[in-house]
Scaffold this motif. Structure first.
Motif, PDB file in Angstrom:
ATOM      1  N   GLU A  88     -47.728  30.256  21.853  1.00 43.29           N
ATOM      2  CA  GLU A  88     -48.252  28.936  22.237  1.00 43.29           C
ATOM      3  C   GLU A  88     -48.133  27.935  21.090  1.00 43.29           C
ATOM      4  O   GLU A  88     -49.132  27.417  20.562  1.00 43.29           O
ATOM      5  N   PRO A  89     -46.908  27.636  20.652  1.00 45.48           N
ATOM      6  CA  PRO A  89     -46.729  26.731  19.502  1.00 45.48           C
ATOM      7  C   PRO A  89     -47.079  25.288  19.836  1.00 45.48           C
ATOM      8  O   PRO A  89     -46.959  24.841  20.981  1.00 45.48           O
ATOM      9  N   ASP A  90     -47.520  24.564  18.799  1.00 48.42           N
ATOM     10  CA  ASP A  90     -47.722  23.116  18.947  1.00 48.42           C
ATOM     11  C   ASP A  90     -46.382  22.390  18.870  1.00 48.42           C
ATOM     12  O   ASP A  90     -46.231  21.296  19.415  1.00 48.42           O
ATOM     13  N   LEU A  91     -45.442  23.004  18.178  1.00 44.01           N
ATOM     14  CA  LEU A  91     -44.176  22.315  17.876  1.00 44.01           C
ATOM     15  C   LEU A  91     -43.009  23.310  17.930  1.00 44.01           C
ATOM     16  O   LEU A  91     -43.161  24.463  17.512  1.00 44.01           O
ATOM     17  N   ILE A  92     -41.889  22.875  18.461  1.00 47.15           N
ATOM     18  CA  ILE A  92     -40.645  23.655  18.350  1.00 47.15           C
ATOM     19  C   ILE A  92     -39.648  22.807  17.573  1.00 47.15           C
ATOM     20  O   ILE A  92     -39.385  21.653  17.922  1.00 47.15           O
ATOM     21  N   TRP A  93     -39.124  23.378  16.498  1.00 51.52           N
ATOM     22  CA  TRP A  93     -38.147  22.685  15.634  1.00 51.52           C
ATOM     23  C   TRP A  93     -36.785  23.338  15.897  1.00 51.52           C
ATOM     24  O   TRP A  93     -36.607  24.515  15.609  1.00 51.52           O
ATOM     25  N   MET A  94     -35.849  22.594  16.466  1.00 52.29           N
ATOM     26  CA  MET A  94     -34.526  23.139  16.784  1.00 52.29           C
ATOM     27  C   MET A  94     -33.471  22.459  15.910  1.00 52.29           C
ATOM     28  O   MET A  94     -33.367  21.229  15.905  1.00 52.29           O
ATOM     29  N   GLU A  95     -32.679  23.254  15.184  1.00 49.14           N
ATOM     30  CA  GLU A  95     -31.633  22.697  14.323  1.00 49.14           C
ATOM     31  C   GLU A  95     -30.271  22.807  15.001  1.00 49.14           C
ATOM     32  O   GLU A  95     -29.923  23.842  15.563  1.00 49.14           O
ATOM     33  N   TRP A  96     -29.509  21.738  14.955  1.00 51.70           N
ATOM     34  CA  TRP A  96     -28.185  21.645  15.595  1.00 51.70           C
ATOM     35  C   TRP A  96     -28.237  22.254  17.005  1.00 51.70           C
ATOM     36  O   TRP A  96     -27.537  23.226  17.308  1.00 51.70           O
ATOM     37  N   PRO A  97     -29.057  21.675  17.883  1.00 52.07           N
ATOM     38  CA  PRO A  97     -29.233  22.267  19.225  1.00 52.07           C
ATOM     39  C   PRO A  97     -28.050  21.952  20.147  1.00 52.07           C
ATOM     40  O   PRO A  97     -28.183  21.240  21.147  1.00 52.07           O
ATOM     41  N   LYS A  98     -26.911  22.528  19.813  1.00 56.29           N
ATOM     42  CA  LYS A  98     -25.680  22.214  20.539  1.00 56.29           C
ATOM     43  C   LYS A  98     -25.432  23.140  21.731  1.00 56.29           C
ATOM     44  O   LYS A  98     -24.551  22.892  22.530  1.00 56.29           O
ATOM     45  N   MET A 122     -48.937  38.348  10.796  1.00 58.74           N
ATOM     46  CA  MET A 122     -50.003  38.402  11.787  1.00 58.74           C
ATOM     47  C   MET A 122     -50.421  36.975  12.178  1.00 58.74           C
ATOM     48  O   MET A 122     -50.591  36.106  11.324  1.00 58.74           O
ATOM     49  N   PRO A 123     -50.573  36.694  13.467  1.00 62.17           N
ATOM     50  CA  PRO A 123     -51.007  35.369  13.885  1.00 62.17           C
ATOM     51  C   PRO A 123     -52.376  35.025  13.324  1.00 62.17           C
ATOM     52  O   PRO A 123     -53.238  35.879  13.177  1.00 62.17           O
ATOM     53  N   SER A 124     -52.584  33.775  12.992  1.00 59.54           N
ATOM     54  CA  SER A 124     -53.852  33.342  12.437  1.00 59.54           C
ATOM     55  C   SER A 124     -54.927  33.345  13.515  1.00 59.54           C
ATOM     56  O   SER A 124     -54.682  33.062  14.673  1.00 59.54           O
ATOM     57  N   GLU A 125     -56.164  33.686  13.084  1.00 63.09           N
ATOM     58  CA  GLU A 125     -57.270  33.644  14.023  1.00 63.09           C
ATOM     59  C   GLU A 125     -57.917  32.268  14.037  1.00 63.09           C
ATOM     60  O   GLU A 125     -58.807  32.001  14.839  1.00 63.09           O
ATOM     61  N   ASN A 126     -57.472  31.401  13.123  1.00 64.04           N
ATOM     62  CA  ASN A 126     -57.992  30.046  13.062  1.00 64.04           C
ATOM     63  C   ASN A 126     -57.312  29.202  14.137  1.00 64.04           C
ATOM     64  O   ASN A 126     -56.112  28.953  14.090  1.00 64.04           O
ATOM     65  N   LYS A 127     -58.084  28.776  15.116  1.00 62.25           N
ATOM     66  CA  LYS A 127     -57.507  28.027  16.235  1.00 62.25           C
ATOM     67  C   LYS A 127     -56.968  26.677  15.800  1.00 62.25           C
ATOM     68  O   LYS A 127     -56.194  26.062  16.511  1.00 62.25           O
ATOM     69  N   ASN A 128     -57.430  26.170  14.620  1.00 62.99           N
ATOM     70  CA  ASN A 128     -56.968  24.863  14.167  1.00 62.99           C
ATOM     71  C   ASN A 128     -55.675  24.929  13.372  1.00 62.99           C
ATOM     72  O   ASN A 128     -55.110  23.905  13.014  1.00 62.99           O
ATOM     73  N   THR A 129     -55.213  26.149  13.048  1.00 63.67           N
ATOM     74  CA  THR A 129     -53.956  26.261  12.306  1.00 63.67           C
ATOM     75  C   THR A 129     -52.791  25.866  13.206  1.00 63.67           C
ATOM     76  O   THR A 129     -52.603  26.450  14.275  1.00 63.67           O
ATOM     77  N   PRO A 130     -52.015  24.836  12.803  1.00 63.29           N
ATOM     78  CA  PRO A 130     -50.880  24.441  13.648  1.00 63.29           C
ATOM     79  C   PRO A 130     -49.824  25.545  13.702  1.00 63.29           C
ATOM     80  O   PRO A 130     -49.595  26.249  12.718  1.00 63.29           O
ATOM     81  N   LYS A 131     -49.204  25.668  14.868  1.00 63.19           N
ATOM     82  CA  LYS A 131     -48.200  26.707  15.058  1.00 63.19           C
ATOM     83  C   LYS A 131     -46.858  26.074  15.428  1.00 63.19           C
ATOM     84  O   LYS A 131     -46.811  25.059  16.108  1.00 63.19           O
ATOM     85  N   ALA A 132     -45.799  26.714  14.974  1.00 60.34           N
ATOM     86  CA  ALA A 132     -44.458  26.204  15.270  1.00 60.34           C
ATOM     87  C   ALA A 132     -43.502  27.363  15.517  1.00 60.34           C
ATOM     88  O   ALA A 132     -43.696  28.474  15.011  1.00 60.34           O
ATOM     89  N   VAL A 133     -42.485  27.083  16.306  1.00 58.51           N
ATOM     90  CA  VAL A 133     -41.347  27.989  16.448  1.00 58.51           C
ATOM     91  C   VAL A 133     -40.144  27.268  15.867  1.00 58.51           C
ATOM     92  O   VAL A 133     -39.882  26.104  16.207  1.00 58.51           O
ATOM     93  N   PHE A 134     -39.425  27.940  14.985  1.00 59.32           N
ATOM     94  CA  PHE A 134     -38.328  27.339  14.228  1.00 59.32           C
ATOM     95  C   PHE A 134     -37.033  28.017  14.656  1.00 59.32           C
ATOM     96  O   PHE A 134     -36.875  29.231  14.495  1.00 59.32           O
ATOM     97  N   VAL A 135     -36.096  27.260  15.213  1.00 61.82           N
ATOM     98  CA  VAL A 135     -34.848  27.810  15.737  1.00 61.82           C
ATOM     99  C   VAL A 135     -33.692  27.236  14.928  1.00 61.82           C
ATOM    100  O   VAL A 135     -33.419  26.024  14.996  1.00 61.82           O
TER     101      VAL A 135
END
Length: 359
Positions: free
Chosen positions: A85-95, A1-14
């Protein structure tokens, strides 16, 4: 479940997450340990079921896009970003991505900070594989930062228009790599887990011909050498995840061979072997010499003959072997070498640029 804390950093990990032993899973875990709320996309789920003929066609055409449903992955990534609405997207071997993806990401109401991670070497000596990186070379300027393994990688990134880069030194992943409870039996006096490549068969052959009890777990040994036919009891199938960690724990001495064609100075084994409480007998590289106290925390060798000599001495001196294994394990299992601490250090370094509030 997404956090209700607006200060919690969010990321998408690919990343490739399909295999239980995938290193991407470790970095995903580390991000979560740092208090980041992470959604993930498994690139393995977008692989095409190619088959031998299709794989040959992909190689002949030198078109990496034929191996995956990259447009579906791109679509799902955009939709996930709209939702979370992530703060960060982490992409591994983005070929597999093209510049069009990044134009869409910049059109989002909240533009995420973009991290590229790859610890391979597109500029190494594996020239036959360089075609797989041709899309990556074009999108290098699109990322806010690149995490790479070698100092010279940073120069290459800069030459291709990269904004920023940083060395990634990984760290010990404690959920999997740990000494275990008590002093377990050492089933394998000497072991090596890895692929037959870069002339490794010469070293293993020398050890076996001298009667030294090395056990090898990995791929391509039958294809690239006759050693499995000559010494069938010493060769075993590849091991991953828990099985891999068990082999390390059950080994008195573990060889730490680096990939010369990738110009590596360390590998994941550099962390994993001492973390499992076994002695690391590794190739002498500037990084291994810098990270460990030779003779107290690690044993190093420069050539095959020196390796064979070291194996003989260590096998005949169990007390010294245990002392070095314990000292190496104590170091790697300490807080500064933990994977989550390395991740925390990285996140702190980008906190202001990425406008993330971290715990």
């Amino acid at each position: 479940m997404p956090s209700e804390n607006k200060n919690t950093p969010k990321a998408v990990f690919v990343a490739h997450l399909g295999c239980a032993g995938a290193s991407g899973r470790q970095r995903l875990w580390a991000l979560r340990q740092c208090g980041v709320e992470v959604e993930s996309l498994d690139k393995d789920a977008y692989r095409k079921n190619s088959g031998r003929l299709k794989n040959l066609l992909i190689k002949l055409s030198r078109n990496p896009s034929l191996s995956s449903r990259w447009r579906d992955l791109e679509h799902d990534l955009i939709e996930l970003c709209k939702k979370t609405e992530p703060d960060l997207i982490w992409m591994e071997w983005p070929k597999e991505f093209e510049s069009s993806l990044f134009r869409k990401l910049r059109e989002l109401p909240k533009i995420p900070f973009l991290v590229s991670f790859q610890d391979d070497n597109p500029w190494g000596e594996r020239s036959a594989d360089q075609w797989m990186w041709k899309r990556y070379f074009k999108i290098i300027p699109e990322f806010d930062i690149h995490l790479v393994k070698r100092p010279e990688d940073k120069d290459r990134i800069r030459e291709l228009g990269g904004k920023a880069s940083r060395l990634w030194e990984h760290g010990a992943y404690s959920p999997l790599f740990h000494p275990g409870e008590g002093k377990g039996a050492k089933t394998y006096p000497v072991s090596f887990v890895g692929t037959c490549m870069d002339g490794r068969e010469k070293l293993v052959g020398l050890l076996l011909e001298q009667g030294l009890p090395i056990h090898v777990f990995g791929t391509h040994w039958e294809k690239r050498s006759d050693l499995p036919k000559r010494y069938p009891d010493n060769f075993h199938p590849a091991v991953r995840a828990e099985q891999y960690a068990d082999v390390l724990r059950q080994s008195g001495i573990c060889l730490g061979l680096v990939s010369h064609s990738n110009r590596d100075e360390w590998t994941m084994r550099t962390y994993e072997v001492p973390a499992c409480g076994s002695l690391l007998l590794a190739e002498r590289t500037p990084t291994h010499e810098k990270w460990f106290e030779e003779g107290r925390e690690i044993v190093l060798f420069s050539d095959n003959e020196e390796c064979a000599s070291a194996v003989k001495k260590l096998l005949s001196d169990e007390g010294r072997r245990d002392e070095i294994a314990s000292a190496g394990s104590e170091k790697i299992c300490s807080k500064p070498w933990a994977l989550e601490e390395r991740m925390r250090e990285f996140l702190n370094s980008i906190r202001e640029t990425a406008r993330m509030s971290l715990k």
